[in-house]
Design a protein around this motif. Structure first.
Motif, short mmCIF file in Angstrom:
data_model
loop_
_atom_site.label_atom_id
_atom_site.label_comp_id
_atom_site.label_asym_id
_atom_site.label_seq_id
_atom_site.Cartn_x
_atom_site.Cartn_y
_atom_site.Cartn_z
N PRO A 130 39.86 41.93 45.31
CA PRO A 130 40.04 42.64 44.03
C PRO A 130 38.95 42.32 43.02
O PRO A 130 38.55 43.19 42.23
CB PRO A 130 41.41 42.15 43.54
CG PRO A 130 42.12 41.69 44.77
CD PRO A 130 41.05 41.12 45.64
N LEU A 131 38.45 41.09 43.02
CA LEU A 131 37.39 40.71 42.09
C LEU A 131 36.09 41.44 42.43
O LEU A 131 35.37 41.90 41.54
CB LEU A 131 37.15 39.19 42.13
CG LEU A 131 38.16 38.30 41.40
CD1 LEU A 131 39.45 38.14 42.22
CD2 LEU A 131 37.56 36.93 41.11
N ILE A 132 35.80 41.56 43.74
CA ILE A 132 34.59 42.27 44.16
C ILE A 132 34.69 43.74 43.79
O ILE A 132 33.72 44.36 43.35
CB ILE A 132 34.38 42.09 45.67
CG1 ILE A 132 34.13 40.61 46.00
CG2 ILE A 132 33.21 42.94 46.16
CD1 ILE A 132 34.10 40.31 47.49
N GLN A 133 35.88 44.32 43.96
CA GLN A 133 36.07 45.73 43.59
C GLN A 133 35.90 45.94 42.09
O GLN A 133 35.34 46.94 41.64
CB GLN A 133 37.45 46.21 44.05
CG GLN A 133 37.54 46.34 45.57
CD GLN A 133 38.93 46.74 46.05
OE1 GLN A 133 39.93 46.41 45.41
NE2 GLN A 133 39.00 47.45 47.16
N THR A 134 36.38 44.97 41.29
CA THR A 134 36.23 45.08 39.84
C THR A 134 34.76 45.05 39.43
O THR A 134 34.30 45.87 38.63
CB THR A 134 36.99 43.94 39.13
OG1 THR A 134 38.38 44.01 39.47
CG2 THR A 134 36.84 44.04 37.61
N VAL A 135 34.00 44.12 39.99
CA VAL A 135 32.59 43.99 39.61
C VAL A 135 31.77 45.17 40.10
O VAL A 135 30.71 45.48 39.53
CB VAL A 135 32.01 42.65 40.15
CG1 VAL A 135 31.65 42.75 41.62
CG2 VAL A 135 30.79 42.23 39.34
N LEU A 190 44.65 31.42 39.23
CA LEU A 190 43.21 31.27 39.01
C LEU A 190 42.45 32.52 39.47
O LEU A 190 41.40 32.85 38.92
CB LEU A 190 42.68 30.03 39.73
CG LEU A 190 43.14 28.69 39.15
CD1 LEU A 190 42.64 27.54 40.03
CD2 LEU A 190 42.64 28.52 37.72
N TYR A 191 42.98 33.21 40.48
CA TYR A 191 42.34 34.45 40.93
C TYR A 191 42.47 35.54 39.86
O TYR A 191 41.54 36.33 39.66
CB TYR A 191 42.94 34.92 42.26
CG TYR A 191 42.47 34.10 43.42
CD1 TYR A 191 41.30 34.43 44.11
CD2 TYR A 191 43.17 32.97 43.84
CE1 TYR A 191 40.85 33.66 45.17
CE2 TYR A 191 42.73 32.19 44.91
CZ TYR A 191 41.57 32.54 45.57
OH TYR A 191 41.13 31.78 46.62
N ALA A 192 43.62 35.57 39.16
CA ALA A 192 43.79 36.52 38.06
C ALA A 192 42.84 36.18 36.92
O ALA A 192 42.24 37.07 36.30
CB ALA A 192 45.23 36.50 37.56
N ALA A 193 42.68 34.88 36.65
CA ALA A 193 41.73 34.45 35.61
C ALA A 193 40.31 34.84 36.00
O ALA A 193 39.51 35.28 35.16
CB ALA A 193 41.83 32.94 35.40
N GLY A 194 39.99 34.70 37.29
CA GLY A 194 38.67 35.10 37.78
C GLY A 194 38.44 36.59 37.62
O GLY A 194 37.35 37.03 37.23
N GLN A 195 39.48 37.37 37.91
CA GLN A 195 39.34 38.83 37.76
C GLN A 195 39.18 39.21 36.29
O GLN A 195 38.43 40.13 35.96
CB GLN A 195 40.56 39.54 38.36
CG GLN A 195 40.37 41.05 38.46
CD GLN A 195 41.38 41.69 39.40
OE1 GLN A 195 42.27 41.03 39.92
NE2 GLN A 195 41.21 42.98 39.64
N GLY A 196 39.87 38.47 35.41
CA GLY A 196 39.70 38.70 33.98
C GLY A 196 38.28 38.41 33.54
O GLY A 196 37.69 39.15 32.73
#
Length: 540
Positions: A130-135, A190-196
């Motif tokens: 999800p973080l990669i998709q956001t970036v 922490l993954y949610a914080a990373g996505q934020g």
């Protein structure tokens, strides 16, 4: 008639160098912000949270490099060439630029978004998808940012680029810290914080885009003209952007590409070697503490030398070989002195710096080895600028690509056996390899290398600084001063002592000429010390 032409050229030169100064200052500001925010961010999310963000950051770093240096430089060159030939920058030309960049940006967005699960699997952590998709959404902003920056730069107006860069970084840093603090203290993972944090980066890019659009509507010079939109023109624009633009971009991607290799490799290799999941994440997070040190060291060390690159370009274009050789020689000397001093000084006080910034001294040995790469990265950035200044655009890209491939191979070999120490050593060796390729190429271009006497005197200066810092370190251990509180005076005091001893040694050994001191901030005052023969008498 000739007098008018010379006056016009002088005005153009002054405008050019004023623009370079504006861009240099904004670049330094954004790089410092990019390095410094990682410290409070790591303090908020810890080593594991830092690992999560750093795994994805290189993708955003690629977008930044493309939209800050690669594509705008290529576009500005095309715009400047058209205006020098007396041609207006028609809307059809801008449309062709935007078509090429738009297709490229959308293609990269689709590629990264759709392969995010696979990329996360390569990294060994499927929760990163999800973080990669956001970036990946930041690639959609790249076309507008690059096109408008390139247009203004080609017309000699550097302020929109500088303003958008600083605002983008300021908004990004503020959003990352606010989102991560709120999410962590609200009980999210922490993954949610990373996505934020990743969303904060995309938000910074959106603000930059909005600012550039407003400036373009208000101040952008563009003509309707009669130039038609032609597919042959598209091919020419595409060739310039995707060949020369990407080649220039790769030089700016040096640190990001090395980070990307580590993101793909370290955690997955540690897990394959039998390291537990949480421990592997923590080890990677501790290793990533080295990035702020490397970025700050490189900013300090390379910014001064890179200020000489426009002068090198000018001397090359005017065919003044003697002055060109002199400027290249000065760039090499300044970058070597500052890069070596930054690397050696940081290695000596790493235990203090690590504890002061990141709460504990874990990974100090790994970070010390990693910090040696400050010298080599400084050389690479300086030499890349020199080669590009004399028209050798593609050579730096080839050398850096070769070094990245070597880094990948060394990681595969060393990380399973030596852990993050192997990754740090792989970074140092690969950057040394790239530096040697650059030095060989510079020698082939008939530029003189620094003599052995220079390196001998440099080593004496480094030894003097190291001796003083080791005494400083011994005093803290002798009196039992430890912990984060003691590390603050240890790091700051060590920095002041080390810098003072190093500068005095450089002055005493005449490593820089008086003219070269004038290229260094406060160098005129330091050169004043040089004129005194250490006994209050002035040299004849």
């Amino acid at each position: 008639m000739k007098g008018r032409k010379e006056v016009r050229q002088d005005k153009d030169s002054r405008k050019f160098f004023q623009g370079i100064i504006i861009l240099t200052v904004s670049s330094i500001m954004t790089k410092i912000l990019s390095a410094v925010y990682r410290v409070p961010f790591q303090n908020i999310v810890g080593d594991v949270g830092f690992y999560i963000y750093q795994q994805v950051y290189p993708i955003y770093g690629i977008v930044i490099a493309l939209s800050a240096s690669g594509f705008p430089v290529a576009i500005s060159k095309m715009v400047a060439e058209r205006e020098a030939a007396g041609e207006s920058v028609h809307r059809s030309f801008l449309a062709m630029v935007f078509v090429v960049l738009g297709l490229s940006g959308f293609g990269l967005f689709l590629a990264v978004f759709s392969t995010a699960p696979q990329m996360a699997a390569w990294m060994g952590d499927e929760k990163l998808a999800p973080l990669i998709q956001t970036v990946s959404f930041s690639f959609l902003l790249m076309p507008l940012i690059s096109a408008i920056r390139g247009l203004f730069q080609g017309q000699g107006n550097m302020i929109p680029t500088a303003l958008s860069q600083v605002l983008e970084q300021a908004v990004r840093v503020a959003a990352i810290l606010l989102f991560s603090f709120w999410l962590v203290h609200s009980g999210f993972s922490l993954y949610a914080a990373g996505q934020g944090a990743v969303f904060g980066s995309v938000l910074g890019g959106a603000v930059s885009t909005a600012v550039l659009i407003v400036l373009y509507i208000k101040y952008g010079k563009r003509e309707k003209g009669t130039e038609s939109f032609q597919w042959s023109g598209i091919k020419t624009v595409a060739r310039m952007l995707l060949c020369e633009g990407v080649a220039v971009c790769i030089s700016g991607l040096l640190l990001v590409l090395f980070q990307f290799v580590d993101s793909l490799h370290i955690y997955a290799l540690l897990r394959d070697a039998g390291v537990g999941m949480e421990k592997a994440k923590k080890l990677k997070g501790i290793y990533d503490r080295g990035q702020p040190f490397l970025q700050l060291g490189t900013v300090v060390a390379s910014s001064l030398a890179l200020n000489l690159v426009p002068l090198i370009t000018l001397e090359y274009q005017k065919g003044r070989r003697h002055n060109l050789v002199k400027q290249v020689y000065s760039a090499l000397k300044i970058s070597t002195i500052i890069g070596a001093g930054a690397a050696a000084g940081l290695v000596n006080i790493m235990v203090f710096a690590n504890t002061m910034l990141f709460e504990n001294s874990e990974g100090t040995a790994v970070l010390s080895v990693f910090s040696v790469s400050i010298l080599f990265s400084t050389w690479i950035l300086t030499l890349a600028g020199i080669l590009q200044g004399i028209g050798r655009v593609y050579a730096p890209a080839v050398y850096i690509t070769a070094g990245v491939l070597l880094k990948y191979a060394l990681n595969e070999w060393w990380v399973p056996h030596f852990g993050t120490m192997g990754a740090a050593a792989a970074t140092v060796v690969s950057m040394l390899f790239i530096s040697l390729l650059f030095m060989i190429r510079l020698a082939k271009e008939n530029f003189p290398m620094l003599p052995a006497v220079f390196y001998g005197k440099l080593c004496l200066s480094l030894l003097a600084m190291t001796a003083c810092l080791q005494i400083w370190l011994f005093l803290f251990h002798h009196y039992g001063l430890s912990g984060r509180t003691a590390s603050i005076p240890g790091a700051l005091g060590g920095t002041a002592i080390g810098a003072a001893v190093y500068v005095m040694s450089v002055i005493a050994l005449n490593l820089l000429s008086e003219e070269e001191w004038g290229l260094v901030p406060f160098g005129d005052k330091l050169a004043g010390l040089k004129r005194k023969n250490w006994s209050g008498k002035h040299e004849p």
